[in-house]
Design a protein around this motif. Structure first.
Motif, mmCIF file in Angstrom:
data_model
loop_
_atom_site.group_PDB
_atom_site.id
_atom_site.type_symbol
_atom_site.label_atom_id
_atom_site.label_comp_id
_atom_site.label_asym_id
_atom_site.label_seq_id
_atom_site.Cartn_x
_atom_site.Cartn_y
_atom_site.Cartn_z
ATOM 1 N N CYS A 98 -2.104 -21.747 -55.477
ATOM 2 C CA CYS A 98 -2.824 -21.078 -56.571
ATOM 3 C C CYS A 98 -3.340 -22.072 -57.596
ATOM 4 C CB CYS A 98 -1.931 -20.042 -57.244
ATOM 5 S SG CYS A 98 -1.700 -18.563 -56.284
ATOM 6 N N PHE A 99 -2.565 -23.094 -57.855
ATOM 7 C CA PHE A 99 -3.014 -24.133 -58.783
ATOM 8 C C PHE A 99 -4.300 -24.775 -58.276
ATOM 9 C CE2 PHE A 99 -3.001 -28.589 -60.134
ATOM 10 C CZ PHE A 99 -2.986 -28.430 -61.509
ATOM 11 N N PHE A 100 -4.312 -25.169 -57.005
ATOM 12 C CA PHE A 100 -5.513 -25.777 -56.432
ATOM 13 C C PHE A 100 -6.637 -24.751 -56.300
ATOM 14 C CE2 PHE A 100 -2.459 -28.994 -54.892
ATOM 15 C CZ PHE A 100 -3.084 -30.113 -55.415
ATOM 16 N N GLY A 101 -6.291 -23.525 -55.961
ATOM 17 C CA GLY A 101 -7.301 -22.487 -55.823
ATOM 18 C C GLY A 101 -8.013 -22.184 -57.128
ATOM 19 N N TYR A 102 -7.293 -22.282 -58.218
ATOM 20 C CA TYR A 102 -7.905 -22.019 -59.526
ATOM 21 C C TYR A 102 -8.893 -23.124 -59.898
ATOM 22 C CZ TYR A 102 -8.397 -21.105 -64.493
ATOM 23 O OH TYR A 102 -8.906 -20.855 -65.744
ATOM 24 N N PHE A 103 -8.498 -24.369 -59.679
ATOM 25 C CA PHE A 103 -9.347 -25.481 -60.086
ATOM 26 C C PHE A 103 -10.441 -25.814 -59.070
ATOM 27 C CE2 PHE A 103 -5.613 -26.218 -62.774
ATOM 28 C CZ PHE A 103 -6.246 -26.232 -64.003
ATOM 29 N N PHE A 104 -10.252 -25.424 -57.821
ATOM 30 C CA PHE A 104 -11.250 -25.656 -56.775
ATOM 31 C C PHE A 104 -11.625 -24.316 -56.144
ATOM 32 C CE2 PHE A 104 -8.425 -29.397 -56.894
ATOM 33 C CZ PHE A 104 -9.332 -30.334 -57.351
ATOM 34 N N SER A 105 -12.039 -23.367 -56.977
ATOM 35 C CA SER A 105 -12.249 -21.990 -56.528
ATOM 36 C C SER A 105 -13.456 -21.814 -55.620
ATOM 37 C CB SER A 105 -12.365 -21.057 -57.734
ATOM 38 O OG SER A 105 -13.451 -21.448 -58.536
ATOM 39 N N LYS A 106 -14.329 -22.802 -55.521
ATOM 40 C CA LYS A 106 -15.494 -22.679 -54.640
ATOM 41 C C LYS A 106 -15.081 -22.702 -53.168
ATOM 42 C CE LYS A 106 -18.667 -22.909 -57.862
ATOM 43 N NZ LYS A 106 -19.149 -21.670 -58.362
ATOM 44 N N ASN A 107 -13.954 -23.320 -52.882
ATOM 45 C CA ASN A 107 -13.479 -23.445 -51.512
ATOM 46 C C ASN A 107 -12.544 -22.275 -51.184
ATOM 47 O OD1 ASN A 107 -12.690 -24.345 -49.006
ATOM 48 N ND2 ASN A 107 -12.311 -26.447 -49.693
ATOM 49 N N PHE A 157 -9.492 -14.535 -62.475
ATOM 50 C CA PHE A 157 -8.067 -14.396 -62.790
ATOM 51 C C PHE A 157 -7.201 -14.181 -61.551
ATOM 52 C CE2 PHE A 157 -10.075 -12.912 -66.793
ATOM 53 C CZ PHE A 157 -9.607 -13.924 -67.605
ATOM 54 N N PHE A 158 -7.805 -14.171 -60.363
ATOM 55 C CA PHE A 158 -7.031 -13.901 -59.149
ATOM 56 C C PHE A 158 -5.908 -14.912 -58.955
ATOM 57 C CE2 PHE A 158 -6.318 -14.867 -54.645
ATOM 58 C CZ PHE A 158 -5.732 -13.679 -54.261
ATOM 59 N N PHE A 159 -6.250 -16.194 -58.918
ATOM 60 C CA PHE A 159 -5.232 -17.220 -58.671
ATOM 61 C C PHE A 159 -4.187 -17.298 -59.788
ATOM 62 C CE2 PHE A 159 -8.524 -18.776 -55.702
ATOM 63 C CZ PHE A 159 -7.743 -18.837 -54.554
ATOM 64 N N PRO A 160 -4.559 -17.205 -61.070
ATOM 65 C CA PRO A 160 -3.511 -17.201 -62.108
ATOM 66 C C PRO A 160 -2.574 -15.995 -62.023
ATOM 67 C CG PRO A 160 -5.619 -17.776 -63.089
ATOM 68 C CD PRO A 160 -5.894 -17.359 -61.678
ATOM 69 N N ILE A 161 -3.106 -14.843 -61.653
ATOM 70 C CA ILE A 161 -2.244 -13.656 -61.542
ATOM 71 C C ILE A 161 -1.258 -13.823 -60.390
ATOM 72 C CG2 ILE A 161 -2.242 -11.199 -60.926
ATOM 73 C CD1 ILE A 161 -4.839 -10.956 -62.593
ATOM 74 N N VAL A 162 -1.746 -14.277 -59.239
ATOM 75 C CA VAL A 162 -0.854 -14.501 -58.097
ATOM 76 C C VAL A 162 0.161 -15.588 -58.437
ATOM 77 C CG1 VAL A 162 -0.745 -15.255 -55.685
ATOM 78 C CG2 VAL A 162 -2.541 -13.682 -56.404
ATOM 79 N N LEU A 163 -0.276 -16.638 -59.131
ATOM 80 C CA LEU A 163 0.634 -17.696 -59.551
ATOM 81 C C LEU A 163 1.738 -17.133 -60.441
ATOM 82 C CD1 LEU A 163 -0.124 -21.277 -60.430
ATOM 83 C CD2 LEU A 163 1.080 -19.950 -62.141
ATOM 84 N N LEU A 164 1.382 -16.282 -61.401
ATOM 85 C CA LEU A 164 2.395 -15.692 -62.292
ATOM 86 C C LEU A 164 3.361 -14.791 -61.537
ATOM 87 C CD1 LEU A 164 0.274 -14.912 -65.479
ATOM 88 C CD2 LEU A 164 2.052 -16.655 -65.196
#
Length: 158
Positions: free
Chosen positions: A53-62, A8-15
Motif C-alpha cells: 500500500c505504501f508503494f501503491g500510494y506513491f506509485f499509483s500509476k502502476n 484514498f484506496f491505498f491509505p484506507i487499506v493500509l490503515l
C-alpha cells in the motif's frame, strides 16, 4: 466520485491492515493470549500489504500494486481457511502446530522448548462475538480481496 475514492484506496487499506496487526499484537501482548504458529503466519500477508500500500500510494500509476494486494489477500484467505479447517477438525494439524518437541531426552533442549511454547492451532483461545480470530481474518481477507478487485475493475473501465 470514484476519482475521489481512488486516491484514498491505498491509505484506507493500509490503515485496515495496520489496525489488524496492532489488534493482534494487543491481544497477544497486552491481553496475554498466546498466538499459535498459524496465527503468526496470518500476520505476514498484512505486513506485506502495508508495504504494498505504501508503494501503491506513491506509485499509483502502476496497477501492479493492486494486483499484488489481491495476491496477498488470496494467500491470507488460504492460510486463515486452513486454520479454520484445523480448528473445526477438517484438516489435521501440521507438525508446527503441535508440541511434539517434548519427546526429547536432552534437558537443555527440553527447557528451551518449554520457553518457546506455542498453543495448538486447533485450540481457539480468543473469540469475538463467537468467531475465532482465524474466522474474522478469513472474512476480512475475502472482503479486502473483493474491494481490491472492484478497485481494479473501476481502474480498467474509467
Amino acid at each position: 466520485m470514484f476519482d475521489r475514492i481512488k486516491k484514498f484506496f491505498f491509505p484506507i487499506v493500509l490503515l485496515i491492515c495496520l489496525f489488524v496487526i496492532l489488534s493482534a499484537l494487543y491481544i497477544e501482548h497486552i491481553l496475554s493470549i498466546p498466538a499459535c504458529k498459524l496465527c503468526l503466519y496470518q500476520r505476514i500477508p498484512y505486513i506485506l500489504s502495508i508495504i504494498i500500500c505504501f508503494f501503491g500510494y506513491f506509485f499509483s500509476k502502476n496497477k501492479i500494486w493492486a494486483y499484488l494486494l489481491v495476491l496477498t489477500f488470496l494467500i491470507s484467505i488460504a492460510i486463515s481457511g486452513y486454520h479454520i479447517g484445523i480448528e473445526n477438525n477438517i484438516f489435521s494439524e501440521f507438525s508446527g502446530c503441535t508440541n511434539e518437541n517434548l519427546n526429547t531426552t536432552d534437558k537443555e533442549r527440553l527447557l528451551k522448548s518449554l520457553n518457546n511454547f506455542l498453543p495448538n492451532c486447533s485450540v481457539v483461545n480468543f473469540n469475538i462475538f463467537g468467531f475465532s480470530l482465524a474466522t474474522i481474518n478469513f472474512i476480512l481477507s475475502i472482503a479486502l480481496t473483493l474491494i481490491t478487485i472492484r478497485y481494479l475493475y473501476n481502474e480498467k473501465n474509467k
